[in-house]
Design a protein around this motif. Sequence first.
Motif, short mmCIF file in Angstrom:
data_model
loop_
_atom_site.label_atom_id
_atom_site.label_comp_id
_atom_site.label_asym_id
_atom_site.label_seq_id
_atom_site.Cartn_x
_atom_site.Cartn_y
_atom_site.Cartn_z
N GLU A 127 2.44 14.91 7.23
CA GLU A 127 3.80 16.04 7.03
C GLU A 127 4.46 15.01 6.49
OE1 GLU A 127 5.25 18.85 10.11
OE2 GLU A 127 3.82 19.73 11.01
N ASP A 128 4.79 13.13 6.95
CA ASP A 128 6.08 12.57 6.60
C ASP A 128 5.49 12.56 5.12
OD1 ASP A 128 7.59 12.53 8.90
OD2 ASP A 128 5.66 10.94 10.43
N GLN A 129 4.12 12.23 5.15
CA GLN A 129 3.49 11.56 3.47
C GLN A 129 4.25 12.74 2.98
OE1 GLN A 129 -0.74 12.14 2.77
NE2 GLN A 129 -0.78 10.47 1.66
N ASN A 130 3.97 13.87 3.06
CA ASN A 130 4.10 14.93 1.87
C ASN A 130 5.50 14.90 1.68
OD1 ASN A 130 1.78 15.95 2.09
ND2 ASN A 130 1.87 17.53 3.52
N LEU A 155 -6.03 2.69 11.78
CA LEU A 155 -5.02 1.55 11.68
C LEU A 155 -5.30 1.31 10.16
CD1 LEU A 155 -3.85 -0.13 12.41
CD2 LEU A 155 -5.50 -1.59 12.69
N TYR A 156 -5.64 2.11 9.41
CA TYR A 156 -6.63 1.39 8.47
C TYR A 156 -5.71 2.66 7.48
CZ TYR A 156 -8.61 2.62 3.87
OH TYR A 156 -9.05 3.10 2.29
N TYR A 157 -5.16 3.91 7.98
CA TYR A 157 -4.68 4.34 7.11
C TYR A 157 -3.24 4.15 7.03
CZ TYR A 157 -8.09 8.00 5.45
OH TYR A 157 -9.50 8.66 4.92
N ALA A 158 -2.81 4.25 8.69
CA ALA A 158 -1.95 4.07 8.56
C ALA A 158 -1.20 2.48 8.45
CB ALA A 158 -1.04 3.62 10.37
N ALA A 159 -1.98 1.54 7.19
CA ALA A 159 -1.40 0.45 6.64
C ALA A 159 -1.77 0.49 4.93
CB ALA A 159 -2.96 -0.52 6.14
N SER A 160 -2.43 1.69 4.96
CA SER A 160 -2.31 2.46 3.21
C SER A 160 -0.90 2.98 3.51
CB SER A 160 -3.17 3.53 3.64
OG SER A 160 -4.70 3.07 3.06
N ALA A 162 1.84 1.92 5.22
CA ALA A 162 2.93 0.99 4.94
C ALA A 162 3.06 1.07 3.63
CB ALA A 162 2.59 -0.16 5.84
N VAL A 163 1.98 0.48 2.85
CA VAL A 163 1.79 0.25 1.87
C VAL A 163 2.69 0.93 0.68
CG1 VAL A 163 0.16 -0.28 -0.72
CG2 VAL A 163 -0.59 -0.74 1.35
N SER A 164 2.44 2.70 0.55
CA SER A 164 3.31 3.12 -0.26
C SER A 164 4.56 3.04 0.17
CB SER A 164 2.37 4.63 0.38
OG SER A 164 0.99 5.23 -0.04
N LYS A 170 4.48 -4.46 7.37
CA LYS A 170 4.04 -4.01 8.69
C LYS A 170 2.62 -3.80 8.08
CE LYS A 170 6.22 -1.48 11.31
NZ LYS A 170 6.42 -2.46 12.46
N ALA A 171 2.13 -3.50 6.27
CA ALA A 171 0.62 -3.73 5.66
C ALA A 171 -0.01 -5.01 6.03
CB ALA A 171 0.86 -3.16 4.90
N LEU A 172 0.51 -5.73 5.94
CA LEU A 172 -0.39 -6.92 5.98
C LEU A 172 -0.25 -6.86 7.68
CD1 LEU A 172 1.39 -9.54 3.77
CD2 LEU A 172 -0.72 -9.12 3.40
N GLU A 173 0.28 -6.71 8.78
CA GLU A 173 -0.15 -6.50 9.69
C GLU A 173 -1.04 -6.03 10.07
OE1 GLU A 173 2.07 -5.06 14.50
OE2 GLU A 173 3.02 -5.56 12.70
N TYR A 174 -1.06 -4.66 9.83
CA TYR A 174 -2.49 -4.00 10.36
C TYR A 174 -3.92 -4.24 9.41
CZ TYR A 174 1.44 -0.67 11.42
OH TYR A 174 2.34 0.13 12.16
N TYR A 175 -3.48 -4.69 8.19
CA TYR A 175 -4.73 -5.21 7.64
C TYR A 175 -4.60 -6.48 8.23
CZ TYR A 175 -4.53 -1.95 3.56
OH TYR A 175 -4.32 -0.83 2.44
#
Length: 423
Positions: A127-130, A155-160, A162-164, A170-175
Motif C-alpha cells: 500500500e505504501d508503494q502504491n 530484505l531484497y524488496y526493502a532495498a528496492s 529504498a532505491v525507489s 539505507k539501500a546500501l545498508e540492505y544490499y
Amino acid sequence: MKGKTVISGIAFMMALSTYAQKDQIKALEKAMKNPNPSEINTAIANAEGVMANATDAEKAHFYFLKGNACLDMANKNIDVSKNLTAASTAYQQMKTIEKTSGKNKYTLLAQSSITDLSTKLVNSAIEDQNKGKFADGANKLHSVYELDKTKPLNLYYAASFAVSGKDYDKALEYYGELKRIDYSGEGNNYYAKSVLNDREESFGDNKTARDNAIKFKTHTNPRDEKIPSKRGEIYANIALILMEQGKVDEAKNAFAEARKANPDDVSLIISEANLYYNQGDFVTYKKIIEEAAAKNPTNPELFYNLGVAAIKTNDYKQAEAYYLKAIELNPKYGDAYYNIAILKIDADAKIVEEMNSLGNNAKDNARYNVLKGEREKLFKEAMPYLEKAVELNDTNEEAKKTLLNIYSMLDMTDKYKALKAKM
C-alpha cells in the motif's frame, strides 16, 4: 552492622523494583482485556518505564505482551501503520532477549502472531508503494526480514523500495547485508492448473504443496519456473548507487569485486559497461560489451549495444555489422532497423554540403547530378529499414517523420499520403 544494613537496603529496593515490574506487567495484561486503546498505550508506557532493571524473563514477557497488544490494535484498524511497526519492534526485542538468554518460551508462543504480523506488514508495504511512500514501505519490509531472517527476499524488496525512495544510504545498508549473507534468490516457482476453474495457480517455492495437489488430483498440468539469480543485480546496484553518490572509484572497485565473484553474470557485465558509457569512456564500454557478447552470443541486445559503441568511436562500418547481427538474432528488433537507417542517412549531410558548394558551370552541374543520384541511392537504401522500424514500432515518431521526408524527396506520393494519414 552498617555494611549489613546497606546490603539489606539494596536488597529491599531491588525487591520493590521487581514487584513494580510484575505489577506493571499485570496492569498491561488487564488493560489488554479492555478495548480502550488509550488505556493500553498508558499501560505499555508505564511498564516500559520500569523495564530497565527487569530480569530477562520479565523483559521477554513484557515485549511479548506489547507485541500482542499493538498487533491487536492494528487488527482493529487503530493507528494501523504505527501499531504494526511497534508490534514488529516489540517481537524483535523479545526474540533478541530470549536468544541471548537461551530461552524460547515467548518466541514459541508468538509464532502465529508473528506470521500474521509479517503478512500484514508486507501488505501495508505494498500500500505504501502504491502511495509513493517508499521509505515507510522499506522500513516495514526490513522489519519482516528482522522477524524471520530465513526469508531474505523481504530484505531484497526493502532495498528496492529504498532505491525507489532515493534513500541510497539505507539501500546500501540492505544490499550490503544481502551481499554479506551471499543471497542469490535463485530457485524455482511451482505452478499447477486447478480442476475447479481451469486456471493456473502458483504455489510459490513450495514444491511439496504443489506435488500434493497433483497427487490428490485437485490440480493438473504441473509446471516449474526457474528463478534466476539476483546476485549480479545486487552487486550492480551497490555500484550504481555509489555512482549516483559521486563515488566513481568506489563504484569501479565494487564492480571489480562483483565480477570476480560472479564472472559469468552477463547482466553484471552490462551494468559495469554502462558505468563507463555514462562517463564517456566508449572504448572501455565497447571492450566490456564484447566480453559479454562472447559469453552470450545469442543475445541481440549485446550486439545492438556494440553497434552504439562503434558509432561513438566513429566505426560506422562495424556499427552496421553489429546492428545487422542484432537483427539476425531478433528480426523484430525495431531500434536496430532504425539505427541502420539513420547510419545511412547521416552520410547525406556531407553530400548536401558539397552540393551547396558547387557553382553554375557545366562541370559543377555534372557533379551536382552525380551527387543527386548518390542521395537518391542512399535514401532508397535507408527506406526499407525505416519502413520496418515503423512497422515494428508505430510509436516511433522520429522514424515516421524521417520516412515521410524520404518519400517526399523520392516523389513517392502515394506512400507519403498513406503514412501521413496515419500520423
